[in-house]
Design an enzyme around this catalytic site. Structure first.
Site, mmCIF file in Angstrom:
data_model
loop_
_atom_site.group_PDB
_atom_site.id
_atom_site.type_symbol
_atom_site.label_atom_id
_atom_site.label_comp_id
_atom_site.label_asym_id
_atom_site.label_seq_id
_atom_site.Cartn_x
_atom_site.Cartn_y
_atom_site.Cartn_z
ATOM 1 N N LEU A 14 0.862 -1.277 -0.020
ATOM 2 C CA LEU A 14 0.226 -0.081 0.159
ATOM 3 C C LEU A 14 0.751 1.150 0.027
ATOM 4 O O LEU A 14 1.984 1.474 0.436
ATOM 5 C CB LEU A 14 -0.864 0.078 1.238
ATOM 6 C CG LEU A 14 -1.732 -1.292 1.149
ATOM 7 C CD1 LEU A 14 -2.622 -1.243 2.582
ATOM 8 C CD2 LEU A 14 -2.648 -1.377 0.146
ATOM 9 N N ASP A 15 0.182 2.447 -0.658
ATOM 10 C CA ASP A 15 0.774 3.571 -0.460
ATOM 11 C C ASP A 15 0.092 4.340 0.749
ATOM 12 O O ASP A 15 -0.656 4.054 1.332
ATOM 13 C CB ASP A 15 0.722 4.530 -1.902
ATOM 14 C CG ASP A 15 -0.695 4.652 -2.489
ATOM 15 O OD1 ASP A 15 -1.567 4.557 -1.812
ATOM 16 O OD2 ASP A 15 -0.848 4.828 -3.439
ATOM 17 N N GLY A 16 0.391 5.769 0.610
ATOM 18 C CA GLY A 16 -0.090 6.672 1.476
ATOM 19 C C GLY A 16 -1.551 6.714 1.479
ATOM 20 O O GLY A 16 -2.206 7.232 2.568
#
Length: 138
Positions: A14-16
Site C-alpha cells: 500500500l501507499d499513503g
C-alpha cells in the site's frame, strides 16, 4: 492458454492513500509471468541455453484501486509470440478483484528473447516457436 495467479494484498503493497501503490502492479505482473512459465519445458530449455525473457516495454492502465486484504486474480496470456525471425513478443495481463469482473489493472508487456552470452536480443527461431506453440496449445 491463459494462466491465473492469485496474490493477496498486504500492508507493504500500500501507499499513503491506503491502496496498492502503482509500482507494485509491475511486481504483481512479473510474479504472474514467472508463474506462467514455472513448469514450462520451453523455458527450461531456453535457460540451459542462457536465453532469457527481457521486458522492453510496459503499457499499463490503472482502473480500480485495490486495498488491504483483497485477493487479486491475474490472468496472463502470451498474446503474440514473434514470427520466425522477429524479436518482439507480447503478454496480455489483466488483474481482477477475485471472483468479480472488476478490472483493477491491465497491461501489455513487450519482451524479447535475450542471449546472455552476446548480451543482445535474438530473433525467434523455428525451434523456439515450435516449443512454445506446442505448449500453449495444451
Amino acid at each position: 492458454m491463459t494462466k491465473e495467479t492469485k496474490i493477496k494484498v498486504r500492508g507493504y503493497h500500500l501507499d499513503g492513500y491506503q491502496h496498492v501503490n502503482n509500482a507494485r502492479y509491475l511486481e504483481f505482473f512479473e510474479e504472474a509471468r514467472w508463474a506462467f512459465f514455472e513448469e514450462s519445458d520451453a523455458i527450461k530449455t531456453l535457460q540451459k541455453q542462457n536465453i532469457m525473457f527481457v521486458v522492453v516495454n510496459v503499457n499499463i492502465n490503472y482502473r480500480y484501486p485495490a486495498s488491504l486484504g483483497q485477493t487479486l486474480t491475474i490472468k496472463s496470456k502470451l498474446e503474440n509470440l514473434a514470427e520466425v525471425g522477429g524479436k518482439k513478443s507480447t503478454f496480455q495481463q489483466i488483474i481482477y478483484l477475485e471472483d468479480t469482473d472488476t478490472v483493477v489493472c491491465d497491461a501489455i508487456i513487450t519482451f524479447v528473447l535475450f542471449d546472455g552470452k552476446t548480451q543482445r536480443a535474438i530473433p525467434v527461431t523455428e525451434e523456439i516457436r515450435e516449443m512454445f506453440v506446442g505448449e500453449l496449445s495444451n
